[in-house]
Write a protein that holds these residues in place. Sequence first.
Motif, PDB file in Angstrom:
ATOM      1  N   VAL A 153      10.238  26.130   6.323  1.00 55.75           N
ATOM      2  CA  VAL A 153       9.579  24.952   6.875  1.00 55.75           C
ATOM      3  C   VAL A 153       8.497  25.431   7.847  1.00 55.75           C
ATOM      4  O   VAL A 153       8.764  26.227   8.752  1.00 55.75           O
ATOM      5  N   ILE A 154       7.288  24.955   7.629  1.00 59.19           N
ATOM      6  CA  ILE A 154       6.153  25.311   8.482  1.00 59.19           C
ATOM      7  C   ILE A 154       5.917  24.186   9.482  1.00 59.19           C
ATOM      8  O   ILE A 154       5.774  23.025   9.109  1.00 59.19           O
ATOM      9  N   LYS A 155       5.869  24.561  10.757  1.00 62.62           N
ATOM     10  CA  LYS A 155       5.536  23.612  11.817  1.00 62.62           C
ATOM     11  C   LYS A 155       4.184  24.020  12.377  1.00 62.62           C
ATOM     12  O   LYS A 155       4.056  25.096  12.961  1.00 62.62           O
ATOM     13  N   THR A 156       3.198  23.171  12.207  1.00 57.27           N
ATOM     14  CA  THR A 156       1.864  23.518  12.681  1.00 57.27           C
ATOM     15  C   THR A 156       1.767  23.309  14.184  1.00 57.27           C
ATOM     16  O   THR A 156       2.667  22.768  14.828  1.00 57.27           O
ATOM     17  N   GLU A 157       0.659  23.722  14.752  1.00 53.13           N
ATOM     18  CA  GLU A 157       0.474  23.669  16.203  1.00 53.13           C
ATOM     19  C   GLU A 157       0.617  22.247  16.727  1.00 53.13           C
ATOM     20  O   GLU A 157       0.061  21.299  16.168  1.00 53.13           O
ATOM     21  N   ARG A 158       1.404  22.106  17.809  1.00 54.68           N
ATOM     22  CA  ARG A 158       1.547  20.805  18.460  1.00 54.68           C
ATOM     23  C   ARG A 158       0.455  20.637  19.507  1.00 54.68           C
ATOM     24  O   ARG A 158       0.247  21.514  20.341  1.00 54.68           O
ATOM     25  N   ARG A 159      -0.238  19.513  19.447  1.00 51.68           N
ATOM     26  CA  ARG A 159      -1.285  19.233  20.429  1.00 51.68           C
ATOM     27  C   ARG A 159      -1.169  17.795  20.917  1.00 51.68           C
ATOM     28  O   ARG A 159      -0.877  16.880  20.145  1.00 51.68           O
ATOM     29  N   GLU A 160      -1.420  17.624  22.209  1.00 50.42           N
ATOM     30  CA  GLU A 160      -1.509  16.285  22.777  1.00 50.42           C
ATOM     31  C   GLU A 160      -2.946  15.804  22.589  1.00 50.42           C
ATOM     32  O   GLU A 160      -3.819  16.099  23.396  1.00 50.42           O
ATOM     33  N   LEU A 161      -3.183  15.104  21.515  1.00 52.88           N
ATOM     34  CA  LEU A 161      -4.535  14.660  21.190  1.00 52.88           C
ATOM     35  C   LEU A 161      -4.917  13.448  22.048  1.00 52.88           C
ATOM     36  O   LEU A 161      -4.061  12.656  22.454  1.00 52.88           O
ATOM     37  N   ASP A 162      -6.191  13.309  22.315  1.00 54.19           N
ATOM     38  CA  ASP A 162      -6.676  12.143  23.058  1.00 54.19           C
ATOM     39  C   ASP A 162      -6.648  10.925  22.139  1.00 54.19           C
ATOM     40  O   ASP A 162      -7.239  10.931  21.058  1.00 54.19           O
ATOM     41  N   PHE A 163      -5.946   9.899  22.586  1.00 51.10           N
ATOM     42  CA  PHE A 163      -5.795   8.689  21.776  1.00 51.10           C
ATOM     43  C   PHE A 163      -6.575   7.561  22.419  1.00 51.10           C
ATOM     44  O   PHE A 163      -6.248   7.114  23.520  1.00 51.10           O
ATOM     45  N   ASP A 164      -7.624   7.107  21.751  1.00 49.52           N
ATOM     46  CA  ASP A 164      -8.458   6.011  22.233  1.00 49.52           C
ATOM     47  C   ASP A 164      -8.237   4.812  21.317  1.00 49.52           C
ATOM     48  O   ASP A 164      -8.685   4.795  20.166  1.00 49.52           O
ATOM     49  N   TYR A 165      -7.522   3.819  21.826  1.00 45.61           N
ATOM     50  CA  TYR A 165      -7.160   2.669  20.997  1.00 45.61           C
ATOM     51  C   TYR A 165      -8.386   1.957  20.426  1.00 45.61           C
ATOM     52  O   TYR A 165      -8.359   1.424  19.307  1.00 45.61           O
ATOM     53  N   ASP A 166      -9.472   1.924  21.185  1.00 45.10           N
ATOM     54  CA  ASP A 166     -10.653   1.178  20.743  1.00 45.10           C
ATOM     55  C   ASP A 166     -11.343   1.810  19.539  1.00 45.10           C
ATOM     56  O   ASP A 166     -12.186   1.171  18.904  1.00 45.10           O
ATOM     57  N   THR A 167     -11.017   3.071  19.230  1.00 46.11           N
ATOM     58  CA  THR A 167     -11.629   3.709  18.062  1.00 46.11           C
ATOM     59  C   THR A 167     -10.929   3.325  16.765  1.00 46.11           C
ATOM     60  O   THR A 167     -11.459   3.590  15.681  1.00 46.11           O
ATOM     61  N   LEU A 168      -9.756   2.721  16.863  1.00 46.75           N
ATOM     62  CA  LEU A 168      -9.035   2.323  15.652  1.00 46.75           C
ATOM     63  C   LEU A 168      -9.639   1.045  15.081  1.00 46.75           C
ATOM     64  O   LEU A 168     -10.020   0.140  15.827  1.00 46.75           O
ATOM     65  N   PRO A 169      -9.714   0.937  13.764  1.00 49.97           N
ATOM     66  CA  PRO A 169     -10.222  -0.304  13.168  1.00 49.97           C
ATOM     67  C   PRO A 169      -9.230  -1.440  13.356  1.00 49.97           C
ATOM     68  O   PRO A 169      -8.020  -1.218  13.475  1.00 49.97           O
ATOM     69  N   MET A 170      -9.750  -2.672  13.396  1.00 53.19           N
ATOM     70  CA  MET A 170      -8.856  -3.819  13.453  1.00 53.19           C
ATOM     71  C   MET A 170      -7.966  -3.834  12.214  1.00 53.19           C
ATOM     72  O   MET A 170      -8.425  -3.544  11.108  1.00 53.19           O
ATOM     73  N   ILE A 171      -6.714  -4.156  12.403  1.00 56.97           N
ATOM     74  CA  ILE A 171      -5.750  -4.161  11.299  1.00 56.97           C
ATOM     75  C   ILE A 171      -6.221  -5.100  10.187  1.00 56.97           C
ATOM     76  O   ILE A 171      -6.607  -6.249  10.440  1.00 56.97           O
ATOM     77  N   ASP A 172      -6.190  -4.588   8.961  1.00 62.18           N
ATOM     78  CA  ASP A 172      -6.654  -5.341   7.793  1.00 62.18           C
ATOM     79  C   ASP A 172      -5.490  -6.150   7.224  1.00 62.18           C
ATOM     80  O   ASP A 172      -4.706  -5.665   6.405  1.00 62.18           O
ATOM     81  N   ARG A 173      -5.379  -7.395   7.649  1.00 59.94           N
ATOM     82  CA  ARG A 173      -4.280  -8.248   7.188  1.00 59.94           C
ATOM     83  C   ARG A 173      -4.518  -8.802   5.793  1.00 59.94           C
ATOM     84  O   ARG A 173      -3.634  -9.480   5.254  1.00 59.94           O
ATOM     85  N   SER A 174      -5.678  -8.507   5.191  1.00 60.45           N
ATOM     86  CA  SER A 174      -5.888  -8.916   3.794  1.00 60.45           C
ATOM     87  C   SER A 174      -4.995  -8.112   2.851  1.00 60.45           C
ATOM     88  O   SER A 174      -4.839  -8.481   1.681  1.00 60.45           O
ATOM     89  N   MET A 175      -4.390  -7.046   3.350  1.00 59.04           N
ATOM     90  CA  MET A 175      -3.516  -6.214   2.527  1.00 59.04           C
ATOM     91  C   MET A 175      -2.127  -6.818   2.380  1.00 59.04           C
ATOM     92  O   MET A 175      -1.302  -6.312   1.609  1.00 59.04           O
ATOM     93  N   ILE A 176      -1.827  -7.902   3.104  1.00 63.19           N
ATOM     94  CA  ILE A 176      -0.520  -8.543   3.021  1.00 63.19           C
ATOM     95  C   ILE A 176      -0.682 -10.013   2.667  1.00 63.19           C
ATOM     96  O   ILE A 176      -1.777 -10.568   2.733  1.00 63.19           O
ATOM     97  N   ASP A 177       0.421 -10.631   2.294  1.00 63.94           N
ATOM     98  CA  ASP A 177       0.480 -12.079   2.126  1.00 63.94           C
ATOM     99  C   ASP A 177       1.047 -12.648   3.418  1.00 63.94           C
ATOM    100  O   ASP A 177       2.234 -12.492   3.712  1.00 63.94           O
ATOM    101  N   ILE A 178       0.213 -13.281   4.214  1.00 59.30           N
ATOM    102  CA  ILE A 178       0.614 -13.714   5.555  1.00 59.30           C
ATOM    103  C   ILE A 178       1.769 -14.704   5.506  1.00 59.30           C
ATOM    104  O   ILE A 178       2.554 -14.813   6.467  1.00 59.30           O
TER     105      ILE A 178
END
Length: 444
Positions: A153-178
């Motif tokens: 089992v290979i475990k790659t390098e662990r890094r605390e990446l910078d997480f910027d919520y505003d860079t994520l796209p708005m959730i695409d709810r067209s992929m579900i039946d609301i």
Amino acid sequence: MRVIVVNPPNKPFTNKSILAEPLDVLQIATIIKKRYDDVVFLDMDAKRMDNNINGYLKSNNIIVFVMDYQIPLHTGEAEKNIFEIIKNLDRQSKVIMISKTANVFFEKYFINGIDVIINKFPELIINDVISNINNKKFLHNVFNIMYKTNREVIKTERRELDFDYDTLPMIDRSMIDIDDYMDTRTIITSRGCLNHCKFCSTPANFGKWVSKSEDKIIEEILYLIETFNTKKIIFLDDNMVVDKTRMYKLLELIKKNNIRCKFGCLASINCYDEKLFKEMYACGFTWVHFGIETGSNRVLKLMNKDQNIESVKEVLLSVKEIGFRVRSSYILDYPSTTDEDLESTYELIKLTKPDELRLHYLAYRVGTPLYYEHRDEKTPQYIHSNVANIKSDLQDKINWLIEKLKSDYQVITDEIDWAQFQSNNSNINVAALVPIKYGMWWYE
């Protein structure tokens, strides 16, 4: 190549009248869809699907399972269902797993057909994993993952990446039946937590608190209202009111956009501010959940929960006086809880009179300090465990507490149709030992 993102089924399936959109899974699917053309989202729980997805496969597939990542929707049965789905695959497929449990029990997941496990920040690396999954030489350069070669089992390098919520796209709810979900829409605007409760997996998995900006939140609120005629929205952040400055800006935008919607949220006692909650109420917030967990200061200290019973009393009475409908949760069998502690819990409930109670047996969540303290004695439990199958050394006193509550609450011990329950009842007090609907009896 087809990418299939899967919210695995619970067995028994989750009650549709309390089923929220699986936003954490949908966020992953949305990010993948931004790069790849052929992306399918399967909510096997909402669709009541058997453990077979072969009808959705093409000649070459990548399957991404997301289980119990940010929103705790899954029971222990979900894991078994995933393994059976993989066993049934009849076409070439690579399988990626996003799950806190898989990070700990990775050997079991690799044995059962998982190719790659993402340890952390899947939103930031999922597309890199997909693009390199057939070339392990390049896969080794992707941070925060595990994969298996023929020998190890290979475990790659662990890094605390910078997480910027505003860079994520708005959730695409067209992929579900609301229509597959409860009539209350949901939003997540932050992750992480300021607190370090020993039974909670949020601090270990998400670290510091980060959030979307108020502009992004308003954009999503307006989208839900305009697209689905939404009247009720619950914020599923672990604690919506961490940043008071952000909240005041959000409330100003709600007023500026003349938004007429009812809102609910989760909050912490140690972040309560009476002035802020009065302004929230004026802007449509009418329901709030607080995790109280016990009426004993001694047990609160053992939990490492940053609150005390006096502040709990003050906050619950204050927020009810403002006009909120209040839900609070309690863990009935936290280690070292005594009969006297349960009596204190009852006295706290009797004094503060929350409108809704969610009564829990303890879930030893993978990755929590409490889980590791009891790892030799306990196996993982999930929040949606079947109450009938749980026994406690405190059972006689727990039964006493439940009987006492019946004088002021309608006590729910079995799965019910919450939509039907609400339509047949007036605005009553409920104490539930089963999953309960978010936002009951909204004020219209």
